[in-house]
Design a protein around this motif. Structure first.
Motif, PDB file in Angstrom:
ATOM      1  N   LEU A 154      36.600  35.266  25.887  1.00 52.10           N
ATOM      2  CA  LEU A 154      37.381  35.167  26.922  1.00 52.10           C
ATOM      3  C   LEU A 154      36.877  35.229  28.421  1.00 52.10           C
ATOM      4  CD1 LEU A 154      40.140  38.311  25.665  1.00 52.10           C
ATOM      5  CD2 LEU A 154      40.529  35.556  25.878  1.00 52.10           C
ATOM      6  N   CYS A 155      36.308  35.472  28.505  1.00 52.27           N
ATOM      7  CA  CYS A 155      35.477  36.484  29.921  1.00 52.27           C
ATOM      8  C   CYS A 155      33.911  36.770  30.062  1.00 52.27           C
ATOM      9  CB  CYS A 155      36.163  37.976  30.815  1.00 52.27           C
ATOM     10  SG  CYS A 155      35.290  37.527  32.307  1.00 52.27           S
ATOM     11  N   PRO A 156      32.951  35.673  29.831  1.00 56.41           N
ATOM     12  CA  PRO A 156      31.466  35.417  30.145  1.00 56.41           C
ATOM     13  C   PRO A 156      30.944  36.783  30.619  1.00 56.41           C
ATOM     14  CG  PRO A 156      32.621  34.162  29.008  1.00 56.41           C
ATOM     15  CD  PRO A 156      33.188  34.300  29.316  1.00 56.41           C
ATOM     16  N   ARG A 157      31.755  36.554  32.086  1.00 57.53           N
ATOM     17  CA  ARG A 157      31.030  36.831  33.331  1.00 57.53           C
ATOM     18  C   ARG A 157      31.452  38.528  33.263  1.00 57.53           C
ATOM     19  NH1 ARG A 157      33.413  35.117  37.466  1.00 57.53           N
ATOM     20  NH2 ARG A 157      32.385  35.785  39.043  1.00 57.53           N
ATOM     21  N   CYS A 158      32.189  38.948  32.825  1.00 58.17           N
ATOM     22  CA  CYS A 158      31.881  40.482  32.843  1.00 58.17           C
ATOM     23  C   CYS A 158      31.579  41.276  32.357  1.00 58.17           C
ATOM     24  CB  CYS A 158      34.423  39.696  31.951  1.00 58.17           C
ATOM     25  SG  CYS A 158      35.175  39.427  33.095  1.00 58.17           S
ATOM     26  N   GLN A 159      30.878  40.516  31.801  1.00 59.17           N
ATOM     27  CA  GLN A 159      29.882  41.178  30.587  1.00 59.17           C
ATOM     28  C   GLN A 159      28.059  40.985  31.140  1.00 59.17           C
ATOM     29  OE1 GLN A 159      30.389  44.194  28.990  1.00 59.17           O
ATOM     30  NE2 GLN A 159      32.739  44.098  29.572  1.00 59.17           N
ATOM     31  N   GLU A 199      22.139  46.575  39.220  1.00 58.82           N
ATOM     32  CA  GLU A 199      23.074  46.485  40.201  1.00 58.82           C
ATOM     33  C   GLU A 199      24.550  45.829  39.591  1.00 58.82           C
ATOM     34  OE1 GLU A 199      23.505  45.340  44.806  1.00 58.82           O
ATOM     35  OE2 GLU A 199      21.184  45.934  43.789  1.00 58.82           O
ATOM     36  N   TRP A 200      25.616  46.663  40.072  1.00 58.75           N
ATOM     37  CA  TRP A 200      26.730  45.995  40.137  1.00 58.75           C
ATOM     38  C   TRP A 200      27.294  44.669  40.145  1.00 58.75           C
ATOM     39  CZ3 TRP A 200      31.125  44.520  42.320  1.00 58.75           C
ATOM     40  CH2 TRP A 200      32.632  44.014  41.467  1.00 58.75           C
ATOM     41  N   THR A 201      27.992  43.875  39.554  1.00 59.51           N
ATOM     42  CA  THR A 201      27.708  42.838  40.510  1.00 59.51           C
ATOM     43  C   THR A 201      29.337  42.394  40.164  1.00 59.51           C
ATOM     44  OG1 THR A 201      26.286  41.098  38.847  1.00 59.51           O
ATOM     45  CG2 THR A 201      25.623  42.205  40.638  1.00 59.51           C
ATOM     46  N   ASP A 202      29.624  41.348  40.623  1.00 54.75           N
ATOM     47  CA  ASP A 202      31.326  41.531  40.579  1.00 54.75           C
ATOM     48  C   ASP A 202      31.224  39.436  39.465  1.00 54.75           C
ATOM     49  OD1 ASP A 202      34.109  40.755  40.768  1.00 54.75           O
ATOM     50  OD2 ASP A 202      34.162  39.822  42.251  1.00 54.75           O
ATOM     51  N   PRO A 203      31.582  40.094  38.098  1.00 59.29           N
ATOM     52  CA  PRO A 203      33.356  40.979  37.951  1.00 59.29           C
ATOM     53  C   PRO A 203      32.750  41.352  36.188  1.00 59.29           C
ATOM     54  CG  PRO A 203      33.406  38.836  36.468  1.00 59.29           C
ATOM     55  CD  PRO A 203      32.386  38.200  37.369  1.00 59.29           C
ATOM     56  N   TRP A 204      31.184  42.655  36.796  1.00 58.48           N
ATOM     57  CA  TRP A 204      30.724  43.273  35.704  1.00 58.48           C
ATOM     58  C   TRP A 204      32.010  44.706  35.366  1.00 58.48           C
ATOM     59  CZ3 TRP A 204      26.649  46.675  35.514  1.00 58.48           C
ATOM     60  CH2 TRP A 204      25.725  46.697  34.323  1.00 58.48           C
ATOM     61  N   GLU A 205      31.934  44.713  34.352  1.00 60.06           N
ATOM     62  CA  GLU A 205      33.221  45.881  33.758  1.00 60.06           C
ATOM     63  C   GLU A 205      32.775  46.701  32.540  1.00 60.06           C
ATOM     64  OE1 GLU A 205      36.957  44.445  33.253  1.00 60.06           O
ATOM     65  OE2 GLU A 205      36.553  43.171  31.336  1.00 60.06           O
ATOM     66  N   GLY A 251      44.499  42.804  32.867  1.00 62.77           N
ATOM     67  CA  GLY A 251      43.432  42.574  34.029  1.00 62.77           C
ATOM     68  C   GLY A 251      43.261  43.281  35.129  1.00 62.77           C
ATOM     69  N   PHE A 252      42.009  43.480  35.592  1.00 60.36           N
ATOM     70  CA  PHE A 252      41.540  44.106  37.168  1.00 60.36           C
ATOM     71  C   PHE A 252      41.606  45.505  36.279  1.00 60.36           C
ATOM     72  CE2 PHE A 252      41.728  40.401  37.596  1.00 60.36           C
ATOM     73  CZ  PHE A 252      41.007  39.863  38.251  1.00 60.36           C
ATOM     74  N   ASN A 253      42.160  46.266  35.483  1.00 59.86           N
ATOM     75  CA  ASN A 253      42.243  47.577  35.142  1.00 59.86           C
ATOM     76  C   ASN A 253      41.089  48.898  35.211  1.00 59.86           C
ATOM     77  OD1 ASN A 253      41.915  47.913  32.210  1.00 59.86           O
ATOM     78  ND2 ASN A 253      43.431  46.375  32.963  1.00 59.86           N
ATOM     79  N   ARG A 254      39.701  48.040  34.478  1.00 60.59           N
ATOM     80  CA  ARG A 254      38.257  48.739  34.285  1.00 60.59           C
ATOM     81  C   ARG A 254      37.587  48.200  35.195  1.00 60.59           C
ATOM     82  NH1 ARG A 254      35.427  47.769  30.352  1.00 60.59           N
ATOM     83  NH2 ARG A 254      36.531  46.311  29.175  1.00 60.59           N
ATOM     84  N   ILE A 255      37.515  47.642  35.924  1.00 57.25           N
ATOM     85  CA  ILE A 255      36.337  46.547  36.813  1.00 57.25           C
ATOM     86  C   ILE A 255      36.980  47.544  37.617  1.00 57.25           C
ATOM     87  CG2 ILE A 255      38.125  44.877  37.242  1.00 57.25           C
ATOM     88  CD1 ILE A 255      34.838  42.822  37.908  1.00 57.25           C
ATOM     89  N   SER A 256      37.787  48.103  37.982  1.00 52.53           N
ATOM     90  CA  SER A 256      38.514  48.589  39.561  1.00 52.53           C
ATOM     91  C   SER A 256      37.868  49.884  40.348  1.00 52.53           C
ATOM     92  CB  SER A 256      39.933  48.363  39.571  1.00 52.53           C
ATOM     93  OG  SER A 256      40.493  49.365  38.781  1.00 52.53           O
ATOM     94  N   GLN A 257      37.464  50.623  38.705  1.00 52.93           N
ATOM     95  CA  GLN A 257      36.907  51.517  38.634  1.00 52.93           C
ATOM     96  C   GLN A 257      34.877  51.598  39.230  1.00 52.93           C
ATOM     97  OE1 GLN A 257      35.519  54.716  35.593  1.00 52.93           O
ATOM     98  NE2 GLN A 257      36.070  56.042  36.674  1.00 52.93           N
ATOM     99  N   ALA A 258      34.861  50.522  38.042  1.00 52.31           N
ATOM    100  CA  ALA A 258      32.997  49.879  37.945  1.00 52.31           C
ATOM    101  C   ALA A 258      33.013  49.341  39.317  1.00 52.31           C
ATOM    102  CB  ALA A 258      32.481  48.995  37.363  1.00 52.31           C
ATOM    103  N   CYS A 259      33.718  48.318  40.153  1.00 51.60           N
ATOM    104  CA  CYS A 259      33.329  48.501  41.879  1.00 51.60           C
ATOM    105  C   CYS A 259      33.765  49.769  42.239  1.00 51.60           C
ATOM    106  CB  CYS A 259      35.086  47.457  42.045  1.00 51.60           C
ATOM    107  SG  CYS A 259      34.700  46.939  43.310  1.00 51.60           S
TER     108      CYS A 259
END
Length: 464
Positions: free
Chosen positions: A329-334, A369-375, A395-403
């Motif tokens: 679904l989103c390889p970049r997210c992890q 270090e956190w980088t977009d779109p890591w969740e 969409g974007f619910n968990r990543i918002s806190q990590a950001c």
């Protein structure tokens, strides 16, 4: 002329009155019939739902310890009190509806697990509680007419499944504008029967208690065929539910995950030992309060037995039975977790000597270090900023806190021998049709969220 003064015959008038009286009688009988039919339908619905949780297969069988009949449970739900409204006023929260509350003594709550679920997804909870071994808080979303049914389900699960008693606290969340009907819902929309999890029992050892196994088997059949976030009760408020579960237990650290994931065996005691080690070492300084501990998340084919330790996971990873979470679904997210590095860290010695009661030895393998779109999923202090409750559905619910944690100056430390496993591969073809539209809407909200962070942290050199 005398004949003209004679009164007219009254027979037609009498016939009309008799006909009118007959019609009224028929109408009254029809109304009585409809009333009786409606009452009988309501009883059938309640009986149908209560059969899901009976210890035996016969109607009217005892529901087990801590459970009562459907009608008494409906009356009990009405005594929950007014609850409290969330800040938006759209949802009402009922805290700690468990019959066997979790101990809130300070020594018992160093680390807890928080999760969320709909009524139809709670069959995952006993397996999660058995694997976690520590205190656990779950926020349950109850839609129209589900408040009484949800309360009954919670009490029945506690009565049938000893692994939940005294270890799990429940918070009920329901839309504030929806009246409680006290009738179980018909099969329809559910929060999420995750892709690849058509039979969530596959890969898990059976519950050791027969009454719990029977209740869960019936409940799983009731949950089959539901699709991600396809709710008839309106949007699924995942971030509100996460916050509600986090706030339910006053622990110092918390791991927030989805209910259809399992932690590695011994993660709870293993992390407590890591905290003791960090406290005694030079690593426990002021920066420790600004560190979150990433637990790598993976997903596994639902036909496989769920691994308990990293050594088992490594073997399954080599034959492609396990892959990083959201690999399709989103390889970049992890991707920032760096799974190729993590999976090759040595694990055999620690896994071979550990037990479920002590857990594997844990240490911080490396920091990222956190980088977009890591969740990532992580263990954090409960003082971290809450999830932004404007994000609902997909969409974007968990990543918002990590950001936000990144902007606020937090460090992301990856644990070496801890992991989370999701039951089944996440496949794009198995999501609900509205997923893309929800993702687009939340992407717009996420842009606004990032602008809000600049105002909230004006001195931060970080951005996302």
């Amino acid at each position: 002329m005398a004949r003209l003064l004679l009164p007219l015959p009254r027979a037609p008038c009498s016939c009309f009155r008799a006909l009118l009286a007959s019609l009224l009688l028929v109408a009254a009988l029809q109304l009585l019939y409809l009333g009786l039919l409606s009452a009988m339908h309501g009883r059938q619905q309640r009986l149908r739902y209560s059969r899901l949780f009976q210890a035996g297969g016969r109607p009217g069988a005892a529901l087990g310890a801590g459970a009562q009949g459907g009608e008494s449970q409906s009356r009990e739900a009405l005594t929950l009190g007014p609850g409290r409204l969330d800040p938006s006023g759209r949802y009402r929260l009922y805290r700690d509806v468990s019959r066997s509350p979790v101990s809130r003594e300070a020594g018992d709550l160093e680390l807890s697990l928080a999760t969320h679920s709909s009524l139809h997804n709670l069959h995952h909870l006993p397996g999660l509680a058995r694997r976690w071994q520590g205190p656990l808080a779950v926020a349950v979303f109850a839609g129209p007419g589900e408040l009484s049914a949800s309360l009954q389900l919670i009490h029945n699960l506690e009565g049938h499944c000893p692994c939940l008693r005294g270890r799990v606290t429940f918070t009920l969340v329901t839309p504030s504008g929806l009246p409680e009907k006290g009738v179980a819902p018909e099969p329809g929309g559910g929060e999420r029967q995750g892709p690849g999890t058509q039979d969530p029992q596959v890969g898990e050892p059976p519950d050791p208690h027969p009454a719990c196994r029977r209740a869960l088997a019936q409940l799983r059949r009731y949950s089959l065929g539901r699709t991600n976030y396809a709710l008839s009760a309106g949007p699924y408020p995942n971030n509100l539910l996460r916050n509600a579960a986090r706030q339910a237990l006053p622990s110092r650290h918390v791991l927030v995950i989805d209910v259809d994931m399992l932690p590695s065996a011994g993660l709870h005691p293993g992390f407590l030992r890591l905290l003791d080690d960090l406290t005694r070492s030079a690593e426990s300084g002021p920066g420790a309060d600004r560190t979150v501990y990433v637990v790598p998340a993976l997903e596994m084919r639902h036909t496989r037995r769920l691994p308990q330790h990293k050594a088992e996971l490594q073997q399954l990873y080599q034959v492609a039975e396990v892959q990083p979470f959201y690999a399709e679904l989103c390889p970049r997210c992890q991707a920032p977790t760096n799974y190729s590095r993590w999976i090759n860290l040595p694990a055999a010695a620690t896994a071979a000597t550990s037990t479920s009661s002590t857990g594997p030895a844990l240490r911080v393998a490396y920091t990222r270090e956190w980088t977009d779109p890591w969740e990532p999923f992580y263990i954090s202090r409960t003082t971290v900023p809450p999830y932004d409750e404007r994000f609902e559905q997909y969409g974007f619910n968990r990543i918002s806190q990590a950001c936000e944690l990144h902007v606020a100056g937090y460090t992301f430390a990856v644990l070496d021998n801890a992991f989370l496993i999701h039951k089944g591969f996440k496949l794009a073809s198995e999501f609900h049709p509205q997923k893309d539209e929800e993702n687009r809407r939340n992407r717009i909200l996420f842009r606004q969220f990032k602008q809000d962070l600049k105002l909230k942290y004006p001195d931060s050199p970080r951005w996302c």
